[in-house]
Write an enzyme that holds these catalytic residues in place. Sequence first.
Site, PDB file in Angstrom:
ATOM      1  N   THR A 151       0.854  -1.099   0.083  1.00  0.00           N
ATOM      2  CA  THR A 151       0.013  -0.146   0.073  1.00  0.00           C
ATOM      3  C   THR A 151       0.854   1.317  -0.072  1.00  0.00           C
ATOM      4  O   THR A 151       1.787   1.282   0.710  1.00  0.00           O
ATOM      5  CB  THR A 151      -0.909   0.129   1.242  1.00  0.00           C
ATOM      6  OG1 THR A 151      -1.448   1.166   1.225  1.00  0.00           O
ATOM      7  CG2 THR A 151      -0.416  -0.284   2.532  1.00  0.00           C
TER       8      THR A 151
ATOM      9  N   GLU B 257      -5.015  -3.379   3.891  1.00  0.00           N
ATOM     10  CA  GLU B 257      -4.803  -4.095   5.086  1.00  0.00           C
ATOM     11  C   GLU B 257      -5.913  -4.965   5.772  1.00  0.00           C
ATOM     12  O   GLU B 257      -5.652  -5.811   6.614  1.00  0.00           O
ATOM     13  CB  GLU B 257      -4.178  -3.217   6.410  1.00  0.00           C
ATOM     14  CG  GLU B 257      -2.899  -2.114   6.250  1.00  0.00           C
ATOM     15  CD  GLU B 257      -3.146  -1.122   5.225  1.00  0.00           C
ATOM     16  OE1 GLU B 257      -4.001  -0.905   4.432  1.00  0.00           O
ATOM     17  OE2 GLU B 257      -2.328  -0.265   5.553  1.00  0.00           O
TER      18      GLU B 257
ATOM     19  N   LYS C 226      -6.662  10.487  -2.264  1.00  0.00           N
ATOM     20  CA  LYS C 226      -7.188   9.383  -3.235  1.00  0.00           C
ATOM     21  C   LYS C 226      -7.791   9.577  -4.494  1.00  0.00           C
ATOM     22  O   LYS C 226      -8.752  10.258  -4.554  1.00  0.00           O
ATOM     23  CB  LYS C 226      -8.134   8.235  -2.366  1.00  0.00           C
ATOM     24  CG  LYS C 226      -8.011   6.846  -2.917  1.00  0.00           C
ATOM     25  CD  LYS C 226      -8.636   5.869  -2.017  1.00  0.00           C
ATOM     26  CE  LYS C 226      -7.947   4.505  -2.445  1.00  0.00           C
ATOM     27  NZ  LYS C 226      -8.409   3.435  -1.565  1.00  0.00           N
TER      28      LYS C 226
ATOM     29  N   TRP D  98      -3.675   5.946  -4.853  1.00  0.00           N
ATOM     30  CA  TRP D  98      -3.048   7.039  -3.997  1.00  0.00           C
ATOM     31  C   TRP D  98      -1.954   7.936  -4.470  1.00  0.00           C
ATOM     32  O   TRP D  98      -1.254   7.482  -5.243  1.00  0.00           O
ATOM     33  CB  TRP D  98      -2.360   6.042  -2.787  1.00  0.00           C
ATOM     34  CG  TRP D  98      -3.289   5.464  -1.858  1.00  0.00           C
ATOM     35  CD1 TRP D  98      -3.475   4.141  -1.579  1.00  0.00           C
ATOM     36  CD2 TRP D  98      -4.290   5.882  -0.926  1.00  0.00           C
ATOM     37  NE1 TRP D  98      -4.426   3.701  -0.781  1.00  0.00           N
ATOM     38  CE2 TRP D  98      -4.856   4.810  -0.180  1.00  0.00           C
ATOM     39  CE3 TRP D  98      -4.664   7.198  -0.468  1.00  0.00           C
ATOM     40  CZ2 TRP D  98      -5.933   5.148   0.762  1.00  0.00           C
ATOM     41  CZ3 TRP D  98      -5.599   7.405   0.454  1.00  0.00           C
ATOM     42  CH2 TRP D  98      -6.385   6.325   0.955  1.00  0.00           C
TER      43      TRP D  98
HETATM   44  P1  AMP Z   1      -6.428   1.042  -0.025  1.00  0.00           P
HETATM   45  O1  AMP Z   1      -5.469   0.497   1.058  1.00  0.00           O
HETATM   46  O2  AMP Z   1      -5.949   1.558  -1.034  1.00  0.00           O
HETATM   47  O3  AMP Z   1      -7.391  -0.002  -0.335  1.00  0.00           O
HETATM   48  O4  AMP Z   1      -7.018   2.265   0.538  1.00  0.00           O
HETATM   49  C1  AMP Z   1      -8.077   2.292   1.843  1.00  0.00           C
HETATM   50  C2  AMP Z   1      -8.609   3.533   2.251  1.00  0.00           C
HETATM   51  O5  AMP Z   1      -9.642   3.964   1.254  1.00  0.00           O
HETATM   52  C3  AMP Z   1      -9.370   3.365   3.366  1.00  0.00           C
HETATM   53  O6  AMP Z   1      -8.814   3.532   4.462  1.00  0.00           O
HETATM   54  C4  AMP Z   1     -10.321   4.730   2.964  1.00  0.00           C
HETATM   55  O7  AMP Z   1      -9.740   5.945   3.486  1.00  0.00           O
HETATM   56  C5  AMP Z   1     -10.521   4.537   1.672  1.00  0.00           C
HETATM   57  N1  AMP Z   1     -11.746   4.017   1.431  1.00  0.00           N
HETATM   58  C6  AMP Z   1     -12.020   2.832   0.998  1.00  0.00           C
HETATM   59  N2  AMP Z   1     -13.075   2.417   0.650  1.00  0.00           N
HETATM   60  C7  AMP Z   1     -14.149   3.344   1.045  1.00  0.00           C
HETATM   61  C8  AMP Z   1     -15.264   3.819   0.825  1.00  0.00           C
HETATM   62  N3  AMP Z   1     -16.358   3.026   0.389  1.00  0.00           N
HETATM   63  N4  AMP Z   1     -16.007   5.203   1.401  1.00  0.00           N
HETATM   64  C9  AMP Z   1     -14.811   6.033   1.800  1.00  0.00           C
HETATM   65  N5  AMP Z   1     -13.628   5.792   1.829  1.00  0.00           N
HETATM   66  C10 AMP Z   1     -12.885   4.588   1.431  1.00  0.00           C
END
Ligand code: AMP
Length: 534
Positions: A182, A326, A437, A442
């Site tokens: 990540t 994670e 994001k 990211w």
């Molecule tokens: P990643 O590790 O790239 O999958 O990103 C995880 C992060 O994406 C989470 O901690 C949130 O900040 C954001 N995220 C993922 N799904 C959602 C969702 N449905 N609504 C809002 N934020 C989300």
Amino acid sequence: MMDQPLLISSIIRHAAACHGSTEIVSRISDGSLHRTNYAEVYERSSKLANALASWRLQRGDRVGTLGWNDHRHLEIYYGVSGAGFVCHTINPRLFPDQIVYIVNHASDRLLFVDPSFVGLVADVRQRLQSVERVIVMCSASAMPPEAIAEGFECYEEVIAAHKSGFDWPRLDENDAAGLCYTSGTTGDPKGVLYSHRSTALHALAVCAPDVFNLGERTTVMPVVPMFHVNGWGLPHAAPMVGARLVLPGQRLDPASLYRLITTEKVTFTAGVPTVWGSLLDWIDDNKGEIAPLERVAIGGAACPQIMADRFHKQGVDVVHAWGMTETSPVGLANRCTVPASPAPEGIMSPNRRLKQGKPLFGVETRLLNDDDSVLPHDGTTSGRLQVRGPWVASSYFNPPLESANRANDGWFETGDIATIEAAGTVEIVDRAKDVIKSGGEWISSVTLENAAMSHPDVYEAAAVARDDERWGERPVLFVVLRPGTAPSKEGLLSHLGTRVARWWVPDDIHFVDDLPHTATGKVVKATLRRRLRQ
Ligand code: AMP
């Protein structure tokens, strides 16, 4: 009960035995559709496993992939993990330096690459310290000349040279099966290792009716890339239940996705909001209809209410899912019901967000205050969201010292700020972490700030996310200049353009006299984000 380990090899063996003729359709690099089935994927994974064994890989060794969603990537998922190695999916959209860092940090011994990434790999090949072989995921006739010149091998030749049938080892279900980095937190990317057990349990959980609702009659099209957290579990869940798979390859533009949905009769698909916004616009512009699609999972970033409404108007159910690299990733799901009396056209605020939903069985949530006291689940009190469960990471893979273990007290700190209703429904209301994001990918605010600060006129810089209808979020930079300097916005932007990927370059720069700081000198990004919203 019998002590039967949950293994990745058992998933594909089950699919081959019970759903062997179920089709897997892939869009391959030349744009054509390739058709195979679970029996063939199983057989070819076993040939791959024999190849890996002949190359003397050791149990637990990492094997990297830079690939799109297609049948070869699926075979690698199963051949590598099933044989006792770790399938390390790498995000090809990262900046080359980050890819080099990740491959070296993981000590990948092999790299499987799609022909479209051969140039990228050739450019950095000398810096990939542990990689012994690069195998290009194509047939001999499709090998790019550059790959041949670099001495890369051809996937189909490797498969053809090895026999089928492999004695899949009876591994410990807690052994590592997958690895994904990540870049979502500050600093260097961090690796999350998935075990056979966590992968299998997560895949079982997402099949449930109020999550992805998968079964034999489902045709699943994962638009979420297989390099993103195991494609949200779909490449494991679909074979478990014998769902037909449609893999869209690298063509993720709305016209190509629309054509696949309609001609291949896709009933379920999953991806980030940005993809669906473009698809819905395309459908409106072309007066299309997305029957046969029954359900879409939207996650990775908040799903605006208006997006769910637009899908409902097309007769498509929406599942809003929350998760992280994670958390394997799915931790929460909200099967959005169609409003009894939909709001009239234009009334819905495009910025209203849907709640992220209830935890899947196995996942628990709690809220903490700044002083670490536990907050009530009353739907209004907001705090730091922590989670725990059998598919939540307890630590990172060979972590850098400063982040040795983000799990605290047996709970994982998500970096999200949320409220939780008494009956468990979670709403993400803000983000404590500072990353941005954009389109589901990211952008590191720290990297942007460092790039800005490398300009001689910049005294201090802070990058924050601004809400964006198309991309979810886009970066905006706040800059404090050194006294007596006055660089132009354009000059500063082109300085950044030489240091970060093009899509990372901020949409705007605000020159300010100073930035808000905490007592310990950290920039208060929440204040800057609020300022942008206002
Ligand atoms: P990643 O590790 O790239 O999958 O990103 C995880 C992060 O994406 C989470 O901690 C949130 O900040 C954001 N995220 C993922 N799904 C959602 C969702 N449905 N609504 C809002 N934020 C989300």
